[in-house]
Scaffold this active site. Sequence first.
Site, mmCIF file in Angstrom:
data_model
loop_
_atom_site.group_PDB
_atom_site.id
_atom_site.type_symbol
_atom_site.label_atom_id
_atom_site.label_comp_id
_atom_site.label_asym_id
_atom_site.label_seq_id
_atom_site.Cartn_x
_atom_site.Cartn_y
_atom_site.Cartn_z
ATOM 1 N N HIS A 177 0.814 -1.216 0.000
ATOM 2 C CA HIS A 177 0.000 0.000 0.000
ATOM 3 C C HIS A 177 0.851 1.271 0.000
ATOM 4 O O HIS A 177 0.331 2.371 -0.215
ATOM 5 C CB HIS A 177 -0.926 0.005 1.226
ATOM 6 C CG HIS A 177 -2.202 0.757 1.014
ATOM 7 N ND1 HIS A 177 -2.388 1.641 -0.018
ATOM 8 C CD2 HIS A 177 -3.373 0.761 1.712
ATOM 9 C CE1 HIS A 177 -3.602 2.165 0.056
ATOM 10 N NE2 HIS A 177 -4.215 1.638 1.098
ATOM 11 N N ASP A 187 -2.322 2.227 -4.470
ATOM 12 C CA ASP A 187 -3.526 2.664 -3.763
ATOM 13 C C ASP A 187 -4.662 1.668 -3.989
ATOM 14 O O ASP A 187 -4.593 0.794 -4.863
ATOM 15 C CB ASP A 187 -3.949 4.057 -4.233
ATOM 16 C CG ASP A 187 -2.969 5.132 -3.788
ATOM 17 O OD1 ASP A 187 -2.327 4.943 -2.734
ATOM 18 O OD2 ASP A 187 -2.835 6.148 -4.502
#
Length: 416
Positions: free
Chosen positions: A379, A383
């Site tokens: 992450h 995204d």
Amino acid sequence: MILEMKVPSPGESITEVEIATWLVKDGDYVEKDQAIAEVDSDKATLELPAEAAGIITLKAEEGDAVKVGQVVCLIDTEGAKPNGSSNADAKSDEKPKEEAPKEEKKSEAKQEAPKAETTAPKSHAENVPSPAARKILDEKNINPSSLSGTGKGGRITKDDAVNATPSMGTPTGGNRGSERTKLSMLRRKVAERLVSAKNETAMLTTFNEVNMTPVNLIRNEYKDAFKAKHGGLGLGYMSFFTKAVTRALKLYPDVNSMIDGDYKISYDFVDISVAVSGPKGLMVPVVRNAENLTFRGIEAEIKRLAIKARDGQITVDDMTGGTFTISNGGVFGSMLSTPIINPPQSGILGMHNIIERPIAVNGKVEIHPMMYVALSYDHRIIDGRESVGFLVAVKEGLENPGELLMDNNPKKALEL
């Protein structure tokens, strides 16, 4: 002439290996290029071939960590190759025959002198509870035979029953052994990398499901012709998944990138790491430039790498690099999992087993072969929009392979 055999370098950045297994014994005669040992590096297991023929003397033990360039054995190139039995062998064969009568006499002597019975007769009161003790044992659900009585003749007294505790299931038979073995250097490195991936990445996993009916229809229609045309090569699921992944990576290039400190490294090519199971554990060889390969090319390359992994012939170069990984846990029966990122990559796709399940299709319930897929991603660089979009793109490619993966011409795509 005594030849010193040194550990060759198995690849860049590798300075140490471990002797996993000696394939010969000290004093054996070895032929030139004969495999004499298996050595583990932190990336692969490789065979060490003899550099010359002769009598070998081992200079390292199994499990020893040795530096690249260190001498691990000597080969006496003037040592004679054994040709057969020697006179010493013949004498050793004759010796047991001469001593055979003596052995017979010894056995006869043993039979003539049986051991005297020394075991005392068992008392009729042994392990028999008194009436008061029996009542207590019944309440505790304890078998009297599991106790040793302290009364006369081994009788179980009231105090024995009061102090007795019920069994908690302690095993009374069967094997209870254990074995302590050192992990191979490769396995230790894999463990280190997995822990590092968990601790040093912001790893998340997103899931989806794929209706595999369209893929199955194409495979069922063309797999026999594909096999006949391409020399027995099977048309498996991995080529469809690889095609779907390369298409999705073009749509979402962030998933095909890596993080390096404060920088993002992006690639204009797709090298797919394919997790396969080998005799030494998990291997992740790389299919180079998968975006340019046909279905036949992908199947042929995966088969080649899988055979090398199975036979222990995989090399460091085969496993170096890779921009994205596909792991197929479904071949082992996995229904759902959260695959761990293969660092420094940023994403890994997990495939699972295909099971017929009821789903809603156009307002009706139908039975279809369904597969759960999972994308684990970092992450820090990917995204939620990219991760979910990528997985949806994979799903779209697999549920409409004729149009999206084969340009509406399956025969041409399969080179039939």
